[in-house]
Each structure stands twice: as structure tokens, then as C-alpha cells.
Enzyme design. Sequence first.
Site, PDB file in Angstrom:
ATOM      1  N   GLY A 252       0.850  -1.185   0.000  1.00  0.00           N
ATOM      2  CA  GLY A 252       0.000   0.000   0.000  1.00  0.00           C
ATOM      3  C   GLY A 252       0.881   1.228   0.000  1.00  0.00           C
ATOM      4  O   GLY A 252       2.076   1.117   0.249  1.00  0.00           O
TER       5      GLY A 252
ATOM      6  N   CYS B 271       5.711  -5.792   0.740  1.00  0.00           N
ATOM      7  CA  CYS B 271       6.005  -4.366   0.643  1.00  0.00           C
ATOM      8  C   CYS B 271       5.603  -3.647   1.938  1.00  0.00           C
ATOM      9  O   CYS B 271       6.228  -3.854   2.975  1.00  0.00           O
ATOM     10  CB  CYS B 271       5.320  -3.793  -0.601  1.00  0.00           C
ATOM     11  SG  CYS B 271       5.768  -2.099  -0.947  1.00  0.00           S
ATOM     12  N   TYR B 272       4.546  -2.836   1.931  1.00  0.00           N
ATOM     13  CA  TYR B 272       4.116  -2.171   3.172  1.00  0.00           C
ATOM     14  C   TYR B 272       3.830  -3.219   4.267  1.00  0.00           C
ATOM     15  O   TYR B 272       4.083  -2.981   5.445  1.00  0.00           O
ATOM     16  CB  TYR B 272       2.865  -1.328   2.899  1.00  0.00           C
ATOM     17  CG  TYR B 272       2.278  -0.717   4.159  1.00  0.00           C
ATOM     18  CD1 TYR B 272       2.855   0.410   4.733  1.00  0.00           C
ATOM     19  CD2 TYR B 272       1.174  -1.293   4.784  1.00  0.00           C
ATOM     20  CE1 TYR B 272       2.336   0.955   5.903  1.00  0.00           C
ATOM     21  CE2 TYR B 272       0.647  -0.751   5.951  1.00  0.00           C
ATOM     22  CZ  TYR B 272       1.242   0.374   6.514  1.00  0.00           C
ATOM     23  OH  TYR B 272       0.733   0.909   7.663  1.00  0.00           O
TER      24      TYR B 272
ATOM     25  N   HIS C  12       7.300  -7.085  -5.101  1.00  0.00           N
ATOM     26  CA  HIS C  12       5.933  -7.561  -5.327  1.00  0.00           C
ATOM     27  C   HIS C  12       5.953  -8.914  -6.053  1.00  0.00           C
ATOM     28  O   HIS C  12       6.152  -8.957  -7.263  1.00  0.00           O
ATOM     29  CB  HIS C  12       5.147  -6.528  -6.131  1.00  0.00           C
ATOM     30  CG  HIS C  12       4.805  -5.325  -5.316  1.00  0.00           C
ATOM     31  ND1 HIS C  12       3.592  -5.165  -4.678  1.00  0.00           N
ATOM     32  CD2 HIS C  12       5.536  -4.238  -4.985  1.00  0.00           C
ATOM     33  CE1 HIS C  12       3.586  -4.027  -4.001  1.00  0.00           C
ATOM     34  NE2 HIS C  12       4.758  -3.447  -4.177  1.00  0.00           N
TER      35      HIS C  12
ATOM     36  N   GLU D 260       3.445 -10.685  -6.677  1.00  0.00           N
ATOM     37  CA  GLU D 260       2.186 -10.902  -7.397  1.00  0.00           C
ATOM     38  C   GLU D 260       2.195 -10.352  -8.814  1.00  0.00           C
ATOM     39  O   GLU D 260       1.250 -10.552  -9.559  1.00  0.00           O
ATOM     40  CB  GLU D 260       1.013 -10.294  -6.606  1.00  0.00           C
ATOM     41  CG  GLU D 260       0.911  -8.768  -6.602  1.00  0.00           C
ATOM     42  CD  GLU D 260       1.795  -8.055  -5.575  1.00  0.00           C
ATOM     43  OE1 GLU D 260       2.771  -8.674  -5.097  1.00  0.00           O
ATOM     44  OE2 GLU D 260       1.517  -6.884  -5.273  1.00  0.00           O
TER      45      GLU D 260
ATOM     46  N   ASP E   1     -15.111  -8.930 -20.955  1.00  0.00           N
ATOM     47  CA  ASP E   1     -15.665  -9.137 -19.615  1.00  0.00           C
ATOM     48  C   ASP E   1     -17.193  -9.130 -19.607  1.00  0.00           C
ATOM     49  O   ASP E   1     -17.820 -10.053 -19.089  1.00  0.00           O
ATOM     50  CB  ASP E   1     -15.153  -8.064 -18.636  1.00  0.00           C
ATOM     51  CG  ASP E   1     -13.634  -8.011 -18.594  1.00  0.00           C
ATOM     52  OD1 ASP E   1     -13.002  -8.997 -19.023  1.00  0.00           O
ATOM     53  OD2 ASP E   1     -13.082  -6.994 -18.139  1.00  0.00           O
TER      54      ASP E   1
ATOM     55  N   LYS F 261      -8.228 -11.280 -15.902  1.00  0.00           N
ATOM     56  CA  LYS F 261      -8.546 -11.262 -17.335  1.00  0.00           C
ATOM     57  C   LYS F 261      -8.245 -12.598 -18.032  1.00  0.00           C
ATOM     58  O   LYS F 261      -9.065 -13.100 -18.806  1.00  0.00           O
ATOM     59  CB  LYS F 261      -7.722 -10.157 -17.998  1.00  0.00           C
ATOM     60  CG  LYS F 261      -8.178  -9.814 -19.372  1.00  0.00           C
ATOM     61  CD  LYS F 261      -9.193  -8.717 -19.242  1.00  0.00           C
ATOM     62  CE  LYS F 261      -9.809  -8.326 -20.524  1.00  0.00           C
ATOM     63  NZ  LYS F 261     -10.755  -7.212 -20.270  1.00  0.00           N
TER      64      LYS F 261
END
Length: 562
Positions: free
Chosen positions: A26, A53-54, A141, A143, A199, A345
Site C-alpha cells: 500500500g 512491501c508495506y 511484489h 504478485e 468481460d 482477465k
Amino acid sequence: MTAAIFPSETPAAELQHVRGVIISGGPSSVYDPASPTIDPTLLASGIPVLGICYGQQLITHLLGGTVSHGVKGEYGLAVLDRFAVESPLLAGVAEHSQVWMSHRDLVTAPPAGFRFLASTHTCPAAALEDPTRRLYGVQFHPEVVHTSYGRQILQNFVLDICACEKDWNPAGRVALVEEQIRRNVGDRNVFFFVSGGVDSTVAFTLCLQALGPERVRGVYVDTGLMREGETAFVEETFSKLGSGVVDIERAAAEFLTPLAAATEPEQKRHIIGEQFVKVQERIIESRGLLDGHWILGQGTIYPDTIESGGTAKAATIKTHHNRVPGIQKLMEAGRVVEPLADFYKDEVREIGRQLELPAALLDRHPFPGPGLAIRCLCSDHAAAVTATPDGYIVPVHSVGVQGDSRTYAPVLAIESFPTEAARLQDTATELINRTAGVNRIIAQVASKSPLAEQQVFACTITEPRLDLLRRADAIVRQMSESSGFEDKVWQFPVILIPLGTATAKDSIVLRPIQSVDGMTADSVCMPEALLRAMAARILEIPGIHGVWYDLTHKPPGTIEWE
Ligand code: XMP
């Protein structure tokens, strides 16, 4: 095994049933009084915790380690160097590997019981652990796809450290999703505003399949912000799903009239969102759909929810048109169904294939809901360009994302075009890092006059400007498709910016990018001959002054310009 998002302050007592907890990154600093925190007893509960991270900084801070304000932020790619210690978190990770960083603060001293597992050039604690308390942290990160071993690290945490089973298969979840749709919708019917994108078409088809053609209806709203030929494509696509399931509503004036007074990007997005709701209410009312028997279906996917602040403390990375106040109200009233809200996606495309939707539709590039409005930049005043040692600052407001938060800033324009791929990437990263207050770099491909003679013009979204953009966009798409380049990129936005001279007040920016999930992206290098031919054709459009190429990765620049 499923995952759920909880607010950060959730009491540890409410998390006793979980196998493990990931504390997300964040934009805050642990030293801000208002920054999010966690229940510290979670860290003594024996439940494995991974801070990203944070999240890593928060664990360190709460347990008595030191988090320091970084002198210089670290945004973008870095090399992770593992130390010679065995750790289940980094099992299978190479000694040196690429990671993606986005932070300013950093851990400089570990809490008691912790050890550092790896570093990068500017970050001594790129990964840390206290195996006894089963606490782990990474500054990078894992992810995002740019972290080469990110999946491996997350898998190590989820499968090995938390001992979860691996049973996630999006295509295999179609029956479950349909069951959920039936449960949520109950005996009501579902009404969609379809966009022709992947989508909403997949979400619509899922509902059609779950509820039957009598209970699902769609309207495609032509906002006047569509690309050339788009409405005809949508009409044809949906006619194949059943006659009469989707109608076309031509509503350009309802969008373009209020937009004619707007220049601020967030204001433009807001107007479009609100107009969508108004058009929707008008349509619902005119069709007698107000009796509580109908609810709204949306094709919202997981990154949309995250980026518009999925939880109370999440930063708003973009205000998504599916989350504007009018729609929030419907959501609170339980009148919205979003079958794809948990999917990324690539997973949505997999579900689409399972539903046997045509590849021509599933493999389309994503196109934003607010349409060409967010690719047609505006300015509330005329302004000069400013010379710097590296190029010119062009005062149009384009959006960037640095350190997880969204910022609007001017653009740095350079008049020479770097031709080699490596040079292109270096230029972007280098210049962004050393130029204060910009979040995007563009390079000139072709122009009718030197940049020093150009300026930014005051303008809003008008039909003639949209026509210019549509024409340039159609040229780009036609040449990109026929050359095969279109299949090599994730998306290829074409943007109109009010930069030029009195005789041709606008220029075009080409933004081909490569991405896997839209969360991060790389600018890509185009074949030189194709680029030159494209630029030459665009420059022939009366009213277009120049053609530019966006060199910016995401971060620091988002894929779209607003
Ligand atoms: P950004 O610009 O945030 O875009 O890097 C990430 C992806 O999201 C798309 N995008 C949108 N899609 N409504 C949408 O349906 C929106 O308001 C919107 N804004 C961005 C963008 O095209 C890219 O694929």
C-alpha cells in the site's frame, strides 16, 4: 481452497479459521498516524503471515525492528540477490533473479528473531523471515509478472508454508459460478449494459446460460465515445447469441453534452459513470423494469475492484465506471450481480473459451468502459511547453501510478526517437527516474514543426476531436492487424493530446504495451518500418500535428492516459 480479502484491522480472533494471511502492499508509511495497521496478536498466533512491501514494513515496525524513510524510492525492476540461507519462502528461487519494486520506505534492522534472506542494490531487506513464529516478508511484489519467481514464492507460501491444497481452475468453475448467479439473482431477471468487450460478454453469456434467454436482457449504449465500426461489431456479435437479447441504444448527446464542459480526467470519468446510470435508469424505467424483478449484471473483474479501492483502506488507483456512486447505491440495495468479480482477465478468457465464445471476441484487446473519452485529453487553459536538458515538459495531465497511488502529472517529450528496443526501455526508466514531476515519457515519431514552436491548447471533448481520434485509431488498428503486430501486444491505445500549432492543434500518441494482467505493463518496440508508415498516414489527417510514441512502463505510467 479459496482466498478472501479482509480489512487490515480484522481482529486476529476472527482469522483463527484461516490457513495463512497475506498483508498487502500500500502507499502508506508506517510512521503516518493514519496508516493501516493489523491486530498485532495475529503475529503471535502461529498462523503463517506473509507481508508484501508495506506489509513487510508493518510486521517489522510492530515487532520492534526499524523501518527507515528511503532516500530515493525504488520503482521498477531490480535484481534480487539471495543470501546463503535456506528458507521455505525462497525455495526454488535462483541466486540472482528479477523482481519488481515500488516503495520508498524500507526495513533496515529486523525485529528480534528475524533474519534477512535477500537484498537488492538499494534494499538490504528484500526478504526476511522468522521461521519459529512463521512470519515472512518481501519488499518486492511477488504478485506481478515482472518478478520472475513471484509465482514460485507465492506458491511456496500458500502450498508449503500454509499447507493449502491446489485446486483452482477457472474453467472448471463455470458450473459453480452459474450456481452462484442463480442464488444471487433468485427469482429476479438480469439486465446488462454490454460493451462488446470480453468481460461483459462473458458475464452476460454466463447469466444467459445460468438463467435462460427469457430472464436475461442486454442493452449496448452507443455513448458517442466508441471506436470506428464498434457498434456494428457488437450488433453482429450479440445477434449470434440469440435474436433480441441485446438492443442498441444511441445516446451520444447524453454523454457528449456534459463532457463538453469538462477537462479534468476524474471529472470526465465521473460524468460518464453518472450518465451511464441516468441512461440506465431511463432505459429501465421506459421498459417497466422498476418493479424489483430486475437487477443489474456487470462484467466487473477482480483487478477492477482492487484498483478502485476494493476495501476501505485500499488506495483508489482508478475510479472505475462500475463503481461510481449511482452503481454503489444499487450494490448496497443488493441489485447488482457480478459473476466475474473474483477472476483475472486471463481467467475470464479461459471461461469464455469454455462457453465457446468466438476467438475473435475473446482475443480482442481490452478497451476501457469510458471509451475514447479517456484517450481524448483536454486542457482548461492554453499553456507553453517548457525546455529541460532532456526534452520538453508538455503540460497535459496524464495519469501515472507510483508507490501504489494514482497521480496526474505532465509528460516529458523528447524529439529524437530511440530506435533499438533496449535503448527504448532504458530511456524510459532512466528519464522518469531523473525528471521530477513527470510520470510519462513520449518520443517524437513525426511532426509538422519543432516542439519549441508548439503549445498545448485549451479544449474539451468535441465531435471533431473525437473524429480525429477515431480516424487515427482506425488507421492504427488496420495497419496493426494486417501486419500481425496486433497479436503481439496486449493493448494498443491511441491517444489524442491537444499539442500542436494554430493550424493543427492536436497530436496522436501511440501506446502499444505488453502485459499479462493489465496490473503492470511494458512499453514495446514496434517494427521501425511499420511505425514510420503508420505515422506518415496519421500525419496526413488534417488537424493532426504530430505523432508520438509512449515509452513509459506501468508503473510509473498507467496503460491509459487518464
Ligand atoms: P490502466 O490505465 O489503469 O489500465 O493501467 C489497466 C487496464 O484497465 C483498462 N481500463 C479500464 N477498463 N473501465 C474499463 O473497463 C475503465 O474505466 C478503465 N480504465 C482503464 C485499461 O484499458 C487496461 O486494460
